[in-house]
Design an enzyme around this catalytic site. Structure first.
Site, PDB file in Angstrom:
ATOM      1  CB  ALA A 300      -1.002  -0.012   1.015  1.00 25.02           C
ATOM      2  N   PRO A 302       2.875   4.659  -0.773  1.00 31.79           N
ATOM      3  CG  PRO A 302       3.153   6.654  -1.684  1.00 31.79           C
ATOM      4  CD  PRO A 302       3.243   5.160  -2.064  1.00 31.79           C
ATOM      5  N   GLY A 303       0.410   5.105   0.120  1.00 32.81           N
ATOM      6  CA  GLY A 303      -0.957   5.360   0.617  1.00 32.81           C
ATOM      7  C   GLY A 303      -2.138   5.824  -0.154  1.00 32.81           C
ATOM      8  N   GLY A 304      -1.483   6.125  -1.408  1.00 33.02           N
ATOM      9  CA  GLY A 304      -2.489   6.942  -2.348  1.00 33.02           C
ATOM     10  C   GLY A 304      -3.929   6.093  -2.795  1.00 33.02           C
ATOM     11  CE  LYS A 305      -2.543   2.467  -7.849  1.00 32.55           C
ATOM     12  NZ  LYS A 305      -1.446   2.995  -7.486  1.00 32.55           N
ATOM     13  CG  ASP A 350       6.875 -10.813   2.671  1.00 35.57           C
ATOM     14  OD1 ASP A 350       6.174 -10.715   1.755  1.00 35.57           O
ATOM     15  OD2 ASP A 350       7.897 -11.372   2.577  1.00 35.57           O
ATOM     16  CG  ASP A 373      -0.203  -0.455  -7.160  1.00 32.55           C
ATOM     17  OD1 ASP A 373      -0.292  -0.678  -8.293  1.00 32.55           O
ATOM     18  OD2 ASP A 373       0.422   0.328  -6.629  1.00 32.55           O
ATOM     19  CB  CYS A 426       3.108   1.766 -12.509  1.00 28.89           C
ATOM     20  SG  CYS A 426       4.578   1.688 -11.143  1.00 28.89           S
TER      21      CYS A 426
END
Length: 488
Positions: A300, A302-305, A350, A373, A426
């Site tokens: 996750a 840095p937390g954007g999604k 993990d 992601d 990405c």
């Protein structure tokens, strides 16, 4: 007489030949030339990034402690990211005018040469580009060996200036020529040509453009319309001169220009907006989080999604946001706090071995929706993370694909019967997209694929691929999988 580049004069402690009488005076005047302070910060950033730092972490920290005004901070940002993106261009030109190989130079000297060459390529007047960059090397804060390289750097950059504006790029369609013209390692050119065919060269060229600055409005605190009004100055907090337009891929997203340091923007600092590319916003939207659901974001930081999912649920439910590294996991918590989100629970773990007990198909260890992601090669975000192209190794692709398979197996095991698993990366390589899809189909035949987003995404196996050239966003692959209901 100015010493020849690469002759007896140069960096690393070798004293350059030339007239000695006025050297200290010339160095002092260069060190105080207009623009030297900004370029000195840029050189320091480039040195730290080459030593292993990440541009998105190194540069903001240096800028905040630099004492530079907003205009110079914007200049430094352009200089650093532009130099990193066009390193292939600058190195090609520099190698033609210096008899010293770039790897032999002291890191600040190497960084200064690349920085100066980038400015020349960008159309900065030679006297400004060369004088200010060389002056940055003459500052007393650098070691003596670096300051002694000033005449060498001055001569090299003036020779680069003489090459333009009709820069001597290699012609032809062979990978070596394309690698120079698009500023990429040859192996990336060959890889993307293999996987993207005729679209590859345009994708490579697009990686040298600055990415759009995009904001995701926090629907719990504002609307896209209210945020746009704030940014354009209809509220006291809005800085002057900001331009805003709606996103093409995600209509609620806002593309902004002229906002300066995003971390200091009131809308961001006070939790009304989050900087996030439209491609990432589209992935979070495709997960289709609903109020009251339990969601797992397996990688996750840095937390954007993760925070986008919590916002989409109205902060009603649970988002378990896991990441392996404590420092990066802490950034998720910081983001949730800034946005006023209480449904995000950070887990340092993990993703392949999550410490969440599974008590049957509908137990506490199962989730309505799982987002993976996954860590990847990042070839879809090279304009945003330009140093990555110079760090990646071809062997990294196979290693990261093996990790992706392990993580996806765990993701599928964590979804409840009938639950959704979203796999996104990405990047654009076959190994991390089509091959992962084929592996999942063979390893979990009962799991079905759901339709991906429509245009400008395009079908890619059972998933969807978004090229950076399709909507001016990051490149992204998305595969949506439905776990079979219980009993099937």
């Amino acid at each position: 007489m100015t010493p020849r580049p690469g002759g007896t004069g140069g960096p690393g402690g070798t004293r350059a030949k030339g007239r000695g009488g006025g050297r200290s005076g010339r160095a002092a005047s260069r060190a105080t030339a207009p623009g030297t302070a900004a370029r000195a910060v840029a050189i320091e950033a480039l040195v730290r990034i080459e030593a292993g730092g990440y541009s998105n972490l190194v540069l903001p920290g240096l800028l905040r402690s630099s004492g530079l005004d907003g205009r110079d901070r914007a200049l430094v940002t352009d200089l650093v990211y532009g130099t990193l993106r066009r390193q292939g261009h600058t190195d090609h030109l520099l190698s033609g005018v210096s008899h010293r190989a770039l790897p032999e130079l002291d890191p600040p000297v190497r960084a200064a040469l690349r920085l100066g060459a980038y400015q020349l390529l960008s159309g900065v007047a030679p006297h400004a580009a060369v004088n200010a960059t060389v002056g940055a090397l003459a500052r007393p804060s650098w070691p003596a060996a670096v300051r002694r390289a000033v005449p060498y750097a001055n001569a090299v950059l003036r020779r680069v200036a003489d090459l333009g504006p009709d820069w001597p790029w290699p012609a032809g369609d062979d990978p070596d020529a394309v690698a120079v013209r698009t500023s990429h390692p040859r192996w990336i050119v060959e890889l993307l040509r293999r996987d993207l065919g005729p679209d590859a060269d345009a994708v490579l060229a697009s990686a040298n453009a600055a990415p759009a600055v995009t904001l995701r409005p926090n629907p719990l605190r504002t609307t896209p319309e209210a945020l746009a009004a704030e940014l354009t100055g209809d509220r006291d907090a809005g800085p002057a001169g900001v331009q805003v337009e709606p996103g093409r891929l995600v209509p609620s997203a806002l593309l902004v220009r002229g906002v300066g340091d995003l971390a200091r923007l009131p809308a961001v600092a006070e939790g009304r907006a989050t900087p996030q590319d439209q491609a990432s916003q589209a992935v979070a939207a495709a997960v289709a989080a609903r109020p009251g659901e339990r969601i797992l974001d397996m990688a996750a930081a840095p937390g954007g999604k993760a925070t986008a999912l919590a916002e989409a649920m109205g902060d009603d439910g649970l988002v378990v946001a896991a990441d392996l590294r404590p420092g990066r996991a802490a950034r998720i918590g910081d983001a949730a706090l800034r946005l006023g989100l209480h449904s995000v629970q950070v887990l340092v773990a993990d993703g392949r071995r999550l410490p969440i007990r599974s008590a049957g198909a509908g137990g506490a260890g199962r989730f309505d929706r799982v987002l993976l992601d996954a860590p990847c090669s990042g070839l879809g975000v090279l304009r945003r993370r330009p140093e990555a192209r110079w760090r990646l190794d071809p062997a990294d692709i196979g290693r990261v694909a093996a990790l992706q398979r392990e993580l996806l197996a765990e993701a599928l095991s964590r979804a409840r019967p009938g639950g959704l698993v979203a796999y996104s990366v990405c990047t654009l390589t076959r190994e991390e997209t089509l091959d992962i899809d084929e592996w999942a189909a063979a390893a979990s035949p009962a799991v079905t694929a759901l339709p991906g987003p429509g245009a400008p995404w395009r079908p890619h196996g059972r998933g969807a691929l978004l090229l950076p050239t399709a909507a001016g966003t990051d490149g992204m692959f998305l595969l949506l999988l439905r776990v079979p209901p219980e009993g099937r």
